[in-house]
Design an enzyme around this catalytic site. Structure first.
Site, PDB file in Angstrom:
ATOM      1  N   CYS A   2       0.853  -1.180   0.000  1.00  0.00           N
ATOM      2  CA  CYS A   2       0.000   0.000   0.000  1.00  0.00           C
ATOM      3  C   CYS A   2       0.894   1.237   0.000  1.00  0.00           C
ATOM      4  CB  CYS A   2      -0.941   0.108   1.186  1.00  0.00           C
ATOM      5  SG  CYS A   2      -2.004  -1.303   1.402  1.00  0.00           S
ATOM      6  N   ARG A  27       3.431  -0.109  -5.108  1.00  0.00           N
ATOM      7  CA  ARG A  27       3.280  -0.705  -3.781  1.00  0.00           C
ATOM      8  C   ARG A  27       1.961  -1.457  -3.621  1.00  0.00           C
ATOM      9  NH1 ARG A  27       6.764   1.243  -0.131  1.00  0.00           N
ATOM     10  NH2 ARG A  27       5.367   0.643   1.523  1.00  0.00           N
ATOM     11  N   TRP A  75      -2.911  -2.571  -1.575  1.00  0.00           N
ATOM     12  CA  TRP A  75      -2.661  -3.982  -1.874  1.00  0.00           C
ATOM     13  C   TRP A  75      -3.408  -4.744  -0.799  1.00  0.00           C
ATOM     14  CZ3 TRP A  75      -0.180  -8.319   0.309  1.00  0.00           C
ATOM     15  CH2 TRP A  75       0.080  -9.370  -0.585  1.00  0.00           C
ATOM     16  N   ASN A 101      -1.079   1.766   5.887  1.00  0.00           N
ATOM     17  CA  ASN A 101      -0.284   0.752   5.201  1.00  0.00           C
ATOM     18  C   ASN A 101       0.262  -0.186   6.278  1.00  0.00           C
ATOM     19  OD1 ASN A 101       1.679  -0.647   3.699  1.00  0.00           O
ATOM     20  ND2 ASN A 101       3.162   1.000   3.887  1.00  0.00           N
ATOM     21  N   GLY A 102      -0.109  -1.452   6.223  1.00  0.00           N
ATOM     22  CA  GLY A 102       0.373  -2.394   7.240  1.00  0.00           C
ATOM     23  C   GLY A 102      -0.741  -3.313   7.675  1.00  0.00           C
ATOM     24  N   GLU A 485      15.825 -17.540 -11.290  1.00  0.00           N
ATOM     25  CA  GLU A 485      15.464 -16.136 -11.486  1.00  0.00           C
ATOM     26  C   GLU A 485      14.799 -15.931 -12.858  1.00  0.00           C
ATOM     27  OE1 GLU A 485      15.028 -13.639  -9.776  1.00  0.00           O
ATOM     28  OE2 GLU A 485      15.197 -11.908 -11.082  1.00  0.00           O
ATOM     29  N   LYS A 489      11.028 -14.439 -13.322  1.00  0.00           N
ATOM     30  CA  LYS A 489      10.722 -13.260 -14.147  1.00  0.00           C
ATOM     31  C   LYS A 489       9.558 -13.564 -15.085  1.00  0.00           C
ATOM     32  CE  LYS A 489      12.135 -10.706 -12.468  1.00  0.00           C
ATOM     33  NZ  LYS A 489      12.950 -10.715 -11.299  1.00  0.00           N
ATOM     34  N   GLU A 492       6.089 -14.037 -13.056  1.00  0.00           N
ATOM     35  CA  GLU A 492       5.448 -12.904 -12.392  1.00  0.00           C
ATOM     36  C   GLU A 492       4.881 -11.879 -13.356  1.00  0.00           C
ATOM     37  OE1 GLU A 492       7.837 -10.482  -9.726  1.00  0.00           O
ATOM     38  OE2 GLU A 492       9.606 -10.795 -10.936  1.00  0.00           O
ATOM     39  N   HIS A 508      15.494 -36.939 -12.384  1.00  0.00           N
ATOM     40  CA  HIS A 508      14.947 -37.518 -11.150  1.00  0.00           C
ATOM     41  C   HIS A 508      13.460 -37.208 -11.005  1.00  0.00           C
ATOM     42  CE1 HIS A 508      18.937 -38.741  -9.987  1.00  0.00           C
ATOM     43  NE2 HIS A 508      19.359 -37.526 -10.314  1.00  0.00           N
ATOM     44  N   LYS A 607       5.468  -4.100  -5.375  1.00  0.00           N
ATOM     45  CA  LYS A 607       6.926  -4.010  -5.448  1.00  0.00           C
ATOM     46  C   LYS A 607       7.562  -4.288  -4.096  1.00  0.00           C
ATOM     47  CE  LYS A 607      10.850  -2.723  -7.371  1.00  0.00           C
ATOM     48  NZ  LYS A 607      11.444  -3.775  -8.201  1.00  0.00           N
TER      49      LYS A 607
HETATM   50  O1  M6R Z   1      12.681  -5.284  -1.989  1.00  0.00           O
HETATM   51  P1  M6R Z   1      13.174  -6.686  -1.890  1.00  0.00           P
HETATM   52  O2  M6R Z   1      14.405  -6.924  -2.686  1.00  0.00           O
HETATM   53  O3  M6R Z   1      13.390  -7.113  -0.466  1.00  0.00           O
HETATM   54  O4  M6R Z   1      12.034  -7.580  -2.471  1.00  0.00           O
HETATM   55  C1  M6R Z   1      12.087  -8.979  -2.415  1.00  0.00           C
HETATM   56  C2  M6R Z   1      11.062  -9.617  -3.331  1.00  0.00           C
HETATM   57  O5  M6R Z   1       9.774  -9.251  -2.940  1.00  0.00           O
HETATM   58  C3  M6R Z   1      11.284  -9.223  -4.784  1.00  0.00           C
HETATM   59  O6  M6R Z   1      12.571  -9.528  -5.215  1.00  0.00           O
HETATM   60  C4  M6R Z   1      10.251  -9.915  -5.687  1.00  0.00           C
HETATM   61  O7  M6R Z   1      10.506 -11.287  -5.716  1.00  0.00           O
HETATM   62  C5  M6R Z   1      10.303  -9.301  -7.097  1.00  0.00           C
HETATM   63  N1  M6R Z   1       8.980  -9.002  -7.556  1.00  0.00           N
HETATM   64  C6  M6R Z   1      10.934 -10.171  -8.092  1.00  0.00           C
HETATM   65  O8  M6R Z   1      10.981  -9.596  -9.346  1.00  0.00           O
END
Ligand code: M6R
Length: 612
Positions: A2, A27, A75, A101-102, A485, A489, A492, A508, A607
């Protein structure tokens, strides 16, 4: 998660709030809303499920003229993303108006108590409960500041809030615990925001609030206090950031811009920290914990998501070149399983935002046991950066796209610098090797540029597979986390199912899924696992899987095995993941963009994950 914004000052508040919410939308973007104190002295609120632009398009700005207001982009945690659950929230008597926010963890207990006092609730949110609690305490004290202090004193969980009281019209109270919050200090105006991006158009002067602190802001004054009512004096900081850094600059998406910024962002990570002639790496922020880093019997790296993948690569680097055992932990798991942490452990938290709740709490847990805590963080002044014993900023610049790209490669570069620094001090690498590494490091930005120039090649591979339903990403050694990774990508931002695996593990079990529709991305640079990975490619090919190989520019042999090739420049093992991830970032970006996904704001995500 948020984003919150509050404005009080000489301007019309609503455009500032909408602009701020748009900049904070990374956010969370389930719903958005605002309350303005109009020139006629009335509070007017508009809130709506959907994006900030949906909200903006539905309002007649002429109706909302006034110099005080608060806004929110959500969010969803408690309650579905509906109009009713959107913020701001009101107390039953509509005297207290709140954006939050929280998560208020003891909301049920507070709700029962308030219900027994005759309070009624209209929404499913914990925020509405907090608004009523403030109202309850306001009725007892007849003092807005005291009411907020008393209420927050009884709350478990996290909050960043901006709050209005209809009896004390020219005042906003902001407070934080566990959710970021700052105060932009302009010329006869103040902006409260979750992140500097929302204030940068108006001022570069900011004051960061710490946990347990509040700001009481009027049109021409601000007072800082703790929740326990102790006054605080804090200097204003000047943001080292310009507006262009947080704008798209002609790119269709932030993600594409951020992928293409990597030659510069990587350079910013190592600038001034490495002597290319001697190979000596120096990280000023870590100097004071160098003795602990050298004497530690073990490092623990903790992080989430992409940053966790960076941590896995850091494990390979530090174990291989410094000969120090490393454990890599999901921050969310680490703190809940009574981890064994020794005083002489070094615990490294990696986080782009510096606000990820799980990573922050894992570091706090480590601190409790007396371990030395270190942060590898992007956002300057963020909570993790402020709480750790020592740290290094990655200096990647603002990363707005939800999918982390340039922060990841800068995290890897920071880990490489740490590795070189420790290896030199511990004599686990020859000086000649360190010099060779430094010389190669200098070439990395140029090599990334070569890949950016080749992006149309990556795009044409994306075109072929944009309709695929599943993907495998396979790699060995240090390229196994690169595979993880690459798969993250794709998942997501394009919502296509993808899995990363160590290439040899395929046989396996997962190999059962291979058929002629399954694209398999092999990360196959010419390193010591090359021959083995060629065998793994052959295993998949003989089961009719489609081979997309990421291979070095000079590797002709790969043509005998691969159906499609993503070319990458050759480099030393320690830097290979930095280069190898880039074609995979492009691949996922183009697949998502071709499928008209909301690349920068993928569904269900945010984010910065500031809830546990
Ligand atoms: O701000 P941070 O690096 O701590 O965030 C960690 C994850 O939430 C972040 O890397 C998330 O996996 C991304 N959306 C990946 O692209």
């Amino acid at each position: 998660m948020c984003g919150i914004v509050g404005y009080i000052g000489k301007r019309n508040a609503l455009p500032v709030i909408i602009d701020g919410l748009k900049r904070l939308e990374y956010r969370g973007y389930d719903s958005a809303g605002f309350t303005i104190l109009s020139d006629k002295g009335e509070y007017i609120t508009f809130k709506k499920a959907g994006r900030v632009t949906d909200l903006e398009e539905s309002i007649d700005f002429e109706k909302y003229i006034g110099n005080v207001g608060i806004g929110h982009t959500r969010w969803a945690t408690h309650g579905e993303p509906t109009d009713a659950n959107a913020h701001p929230h009101f107390c039953m008597e509509e005297k207290i108006i709140l954006v939050h926010n929280g998560i208020i963890e003891n909301y049920k207990a507070i709700k029962s108590k308030l219900e027994s006092e005759g309070y009624k609730f209209k929404t499913d949110t914990d925020t509405e409960i907090l608004a009523n609690l403030i109202n309850y305490n306001y009725k007892k004290t007849n003092d807005f500041v005291k009411a907020v202090q008393l209420s927050l004193g009884g709350v478990d969980g996290t909050y960043g809030i901006a709050c209005l009281c209809t009896d004390e019209k020219d005042k906003i109270i902001a407070a934080r615990k566990g959710s970021p919050l700052l105060l932009g200090v302009g010329d006869e105006e103040f902006i409260i925001a979750s992140d500097a991006a929302a204030v940068l158009s108006y001022t570069r002067n900011v004051i960061y609030l710490n946990d347990g602190e509040m700001a009481i802001v009027t049109k021409n004054s601000h007072t800082l206090k703790t929740i326990e009512d102790v006054e605080i004096i804090r200097d204003i900081q000047v943001l080292d950031m310009v507006l262009e850094q947080i704008e798209k600059g002609g790119y269709k998406h932030f993600m594409l811009k951020e992928i293409c910024e990597q030659p510069e962002s990587i350079q910013n990570t190592f600038r001034g920290r490495i002597n290319f002639e001697t190979g000596v790496a120096k990280l000023g922020g870590l100097e004071k914990v160098l003795p602990q880093m050298l004497n530690a019997k073990r490092y623990i790296i903790t992080a989430c998501g992409t940053a966790w993948h960076a941590g896995l690569i850091g494990e390979y680097m530090i174990e291989q070149y410094c000969r120090i055992p490393v454990e890599v932990e999901y921050a969310s798991e680490f703190r809940y399983r009574r981890p064994i942490i020794y005083k002489d452990d070094v615990v490294i938290g990696i986080s782009q935002s510096g606000e990820t709740a799980d990573t922050l709490e894992a570091l706090r847990e480590a601190k409790k046991y007396g371990a030395t805590t270190i942060g590898i963080v992007n956002v300057i002044g963020s909570t993790i950066a402020r709480e750790v014993d020592a740290g290094t900023y990655i200096h990647a610049g603002p990363e707005i796209g939800v999918a982390s790209t340039k922060a990841f490669t800068s995290q890897l570069m920071s880990l490489a610098l740490i590795t070189m620094m420790i290896a030199r001090e511990k004599n686990t690498l020859f000086s000649k090797t360190l010099r060779e590494m430094a010389q190669e490091l200098k070439q990395i930005p140029e090599k990334i540029k070569r890949m950016i120039d080749r992006k149309e090649d990556y795009k044409s591979v994306a075109e072929k597979f944009r309709k695929s339903k599943n993907f495998y990403y396979l790699g060995r050694g240090v390229n196994f986390p690169v595979a993880l990774e690459g798969a993250l990508k794709l998942k997501e931002i394009s919502y296509i199912h993808a899995e990363g695996y160590p290439a040899a593990e395929m046989k396996h079990g997962p190999i059962a899924l291979i058929d002629k529709k399954m694209p398999v991305v092999f990360i196959a640079p010419k390193d010591r696992t090359y021959d083995k990975i060629i065998s793994n490619i052959a295993e998949v090919k003989s089961r009719k899987g489609i081979i997309i190989a990421l291979a070095n520019e000079d590797d002709d042999n790969i043509k005998n095995y691969a159906d499609y090739i993503l070319r990458v420049p050759k480099t030393l093992g320690i830097f290979a993941p930095i280069l190898n991830i880039i074609p995979l970032q492009f691949l996922s970006y183009y697949i998502a963009a071709m499928n008209n996904r909301d690349v920068d704001r993928p569904r269900n995500l945010a984010k910065s994950v500031t809830v546990e």
